[in-house]
Scaffold this motif. Structure first.
Motif, short mmCIF file in Angstrom:
data_model
loop_
_atom_site.label_atom_id
_atom_site.label_comp_id
_atom_site.label_asym_id
_atom_site.label_seq_id
_atom_site.Cartn_x
_atom_site.Cartn_y
_atom_site.Cartn_z
N LEU A 163 0.83 -1.20 0.00
CA LEU A 163 0.00 0.00 0.00
C LEU A 163 0.87 1.26 0.00
N GLY A 164 2.01 1.16 0.71
CA GLY A 164 2.89 2.34 0.79
C GLY A 164 2.28 3.45 1.64
N ILE A 165 1.59 3.06 2.73
CA ILE A 165 0.99 4.08 3.61
C ILE A 165 1.41 3.82 5.06
N PRO A 166 1.36 4.87 5.91
CA PRO A 166 1.71 4.69 7.32
C PRO A 166 0.80 3.65 7.97
N GLY A 167 1.36 2.85 8.89
CA GLY A 167 0.56 1.89 9.64
C GLY A 167 0.36 0.55 8.95
N GLU A 168 0.92 0.44 7.75
CA GLU A 168 0.75 -0.79 6.98
C GLU A 168 1.32 -2.02 7.69
N ASN A 169 2.31 -1.80 8.57
CA ASN A 169 2.96 -2.94 9.24
C ASN A 169 2.42 -3.20 10.65
N LEU A 170 1.32 -2.56 11.00
CA LEU A 170 0.73 -2.81 12.32
C LEU A 170 0.14 -4.21 12.39
N ALA A 171 0.03 -4.75 13.60
CA ALA A 171 -0.63 -6.04 13.80
C ALA A 171 -2.09 -5.91 13.35
N GLY A 172 -2.60 -6.93 12.70
CA GLY A 172 -3.98 -6.87 12.21
C GLY A 172 -4.08 -6.50 10.74
N VAL A 173 -2.94 -6.15 10.13
CA VAL A 173 -2.91 -5.83 8.69
C VAL A 173 -2.21 -6.97 7.95
N TYR A 174 -2.88 -7.54 6.97
CA TYR A 174 -2.31 -8.68 6.23
C TYR A 174 -2.50 -8.48 4.73
N SER A 175 -1.62 -9.08 3.95
CA SER A 175 -1.85 -9.07 2.51
C SER A 175 -2.86 -10.17 2.18
N ALA A 176 -3.67 -9.93 1.16
CA ALA A 176 -4.64 -10.94 0.72
C ALA A 176 -3.90 -12.22 0.34
N ARG A 177 -2.75 -12.05 -0.28
CA ARG A 177 -1.97 -13.19 -0.75
C ARG A 177 -1.61 -14.13 0.41
N ALA A 178 -1.15 -13.53 1.52
CA ALA A 178 -0.76 -14.33 2.69
C ALA A 178 -2.00 -14.96 3.35
N PHE A 179 -3.10 -14.22 3.38
CA PHE A 179 -4.32 -14.72 4.01
C PHE A 179 -4.90 -15.90 3.23
N VAL A 180 -4.91 -15.78 1.89
CA VAL A 180 -5.38 -16.89 1.04
C VAL A 180 -4.45 -18.09 1.20
N GLY A 181 -3.13 -17.82 1.23
CA GLY A 181 -2.16 -18.90 1.42
C GLY A 181 -2.36 -19.61 2.75
N TRP A 182 -2.76 -18.82 3.77
CA TRP A 182 -2.99 -19.39 5.11
C TRP A 182 -4.15 -20.38 5.08
N TYR A 183 -5.32 -19.96 4.54
CA TYR A 183 -6.46 -20.91 4.60
C TYR A 183 -6.38 -22.00 3.54
N ASN A 184 -5.49 -21.81 2.54
CA ASN A 184 -5.34 -22.83 1.49
C ASN A 184 -4.15 -23.77 1.71
N GLY A 185 -3.43 -23.60 2.82
CA GLY A 185 -2.36 -24.54 3.14
C GLY A 185 -1.03 -24.31 2.44
N LEU A 186 -0.77 -23.09 1.98
CA LEU A 186 0.54 -22.79 1.38
C LEU A 186 1.58 -22.79 2.51
N PRO A 187 2.60 -23.67 2.41
CA PRO A 187 3.54 -23.82 3.54
C PRO A 187 4.08 -22.50 4.09
N GLU A 188 4.45 -21.56 3.22
CA GLU A 188 5.10 -20.34 3.71
C GLU A 188 4.17 -19.45 4.54
N ASN A 189 2.86 -19.67 4.48
CA ASN A 189 1.92 -18.81 5.22
C ASN A 189 1.31 -19.49 6.44
N GLN A 190 1.83 -20.65 6.83
CA GLN A 190 1.20 -21.37 7.94
C GLN A 190 1.41 -20.74 9.29
N GLY A 191 2.39 -19.84 9.40
CA GLY A 191 2.62 -19.17 10.69
C GLY A 191 1.85 -17.86 10.81
N LEU A 192 0.94 -17.58 9.90
CA LEU A 192 0.28 -16.25 9.86
C LEU A 192 -0.54 -15.96 11.13
#
Length: 433
Positions: free
Chosen positions: A84-113
């Motif tokens: 996004l390139g905006i302030p606060g983007e790295n706060l807890a509770g902010v996730y990329s859609a890519r990582a969130f989809v990877g999390w519920y779809n079992g992509l190994p790199e996103n299992q710690g999300l």
């Protein structure tokens, strides 16, 4: 299919095949995954071989592949997301859609999300199909998800989720949304969730949409019809329904921190007006802003390809490999297809046709003598010795079938089509690597 003598080897970073069909398609869209049957038939042809657990650019370089094969095609997609390139983007509770989809779809790199779903309101930035997928997964009744191949741990997290309201926010207007009618209809018909669309957002669109292409016209008409429908009365004592809505002409300026400065508590958005019309319309800030309270922010503003190997030209501005009809510029015998070829746009069918286009270029080069096939090339024989020297053990398609059988057996016990194994080490253990 078009060349009786062609032998094709497929290299894949993960031990398991099928890429986005396995890790990108929503778990409640099993019909889209049927293409796996066609892929499996291809992989089992005696002219095709699959080598998983091999990271190209690290375990074997592209120049090494070029020495082993007459032609090399790069189809590794877009494995990063736009920021996004905006302030606060790295706060807890902010996730990329890519990582969130990877999390519920079992992509190994996103299992710690471990996304925090303890808030009532979620905000998704983006108006594409991925944004709708995420909204649907967040609001779907659990009994629907239980029958899918969603991962066990994400199902458990969703069972405890407090999220009951999801806003999908876009910088532009209803005529510029990127999702398709099938996905929108599915969202509108989601049991236990109601759509909240503001009729004012659609004022005057009847005339604007008259001359639009048919898919855009039908999509807009469905949004307008939904906006004008009277909400169903909730019976006394019944649980308040979950809800979702579309917000237009708002551009995120900052994610607002909680009092302790650690977590997201909302998003400040600039209100925009549109300059131009149709797909080329630009969103320009009006100077007005508004704040929206939410504890979960998901950024679904697009994907980005990364360079794979220093030997491959890469346009970092556009995030693509410079090419002409899939022929990599200045590197004969090297080709590309998919999002790394033309950027992260379009749906599955677009990418499929794009791959046919690249295959056609390769066949033309073969017929026209651009590809010199007179020296024989060793193919996997050469690569195997390189991998062996680097301590890399590739996974074959029959190895994958053992992993597949294990997943299906675990799923059966739980009444699901499969229970995905999310740890690559466990996958390799099953096949005795």
């Amino acid at each position: 299919q078009h060349h009786g003598g062609a032998l094709v080897d497929i290299y894949e970073k993960l031990p398991v095949p099928f890429g986005l069909v396995r890790f990108g398609v929503a778990p409640d869209h099993p019909e889209v995954k049927n293409v796996i049957n066609t892929f499996t038939q291809t992989a089992q042809s005696e002219r095709c071989a699959y080598y998983g657990n091999v990271t190209v650019g690290r375990d074997v370089t592209v120049p090494e592949l070029q020495r082993a094969y007459h032609a090399v095609v790069l189809s590794y997609g877009a494995e990063d997301n736009r920021v996004l390139g905006i302030p606060g983007e790295n706060l807890a509770g902010v996730y990329s859609a890519r990582a969130f989809v990877g999390w519920y779809n079992g992509l190994p790199e996103n299992q710690g999300l471990k996304p925090d779903l303890s808030c009532e309101t979620a905000l998704i930035l983006g108006h594409g199909n991925v944004a709708l997928d995420i909204a649907r997964i967040l609001l779907s009744p659990l009994q629907l998800l239980r029958k899918t191949d969603i991962t066990d741990s994400s199902l458990a997290a969703l069972a405890c989720s407090k999220v009951k309201r999801v806003w999908l926010v876009g910088r532009r207007g209803p005529l510029q949304v990127a999702f398709t009618i099938k996905e929108l209809r599915e969202m509108i018909n989601l049991p236990g969730a109601r759509a909240v669309l503001d009729p004012a957002d659609f004022t005057g669109l009847e005339s604007a949409v008259k001359d639009a292409p048919r898919p855009r016209k039908r999509l807009t008409e469905l949004m307008m019809k939904t906006a004008l429908e009277k909400p169903v009365e909730v019976q006394a004592g019944a649980a308040a329904p979950r809800e979702w809505g579309l917000k237009f002409q708002r551009s995120p300026q900052a994610v607002l921190p909680s009092a302790d400065g650690r977590r997201a508590r909302g998003v400040r958005m600039a209100l925009t007006r549109l300059e131009g019309s149709g797909d080329s319309a630009k969103a320009v800030p009006t100077g007005d802003v508004e704040e929206l309270e939410c504890g979960l922010v998901l950024s679904s503003i697009g994907y980005r390809s990364l360079p794979l190997d220093p030997a491959v030209p890469f346009d970092s501005q556009r995030g693509v490999i410079p090419n002409s009809s899939g022929r990599v510029e200045g590197v004969p015998g090297l080709y590309c297809s998919g999002w790394v070829k033309r950027g992260p746009t379009g749906v599955i069918i677009t990418t499929m046709n794009d791959s046919f286009d690249t295959a056609q270029s390769l066949l033309e080069d073969l017929q026209g003598g651009v590809l010199d096939v007179s020296p024989s090339r060793e193919g996997f024989g050469l690569v195997e010795s390189i991998l062996h020297s680097r301590g890399v053990r590739p996974v074959s398609f029959s190895d994958w079938q053992k992993i597949d059988a294990a997943e299906v057996a675990r799923g059966k016990a739980a009444g699901k089509p499969r229970e995905k194994i999310v740890d690559p080490a466990e996958m390799l253990q099953i096949i005795g690597h």
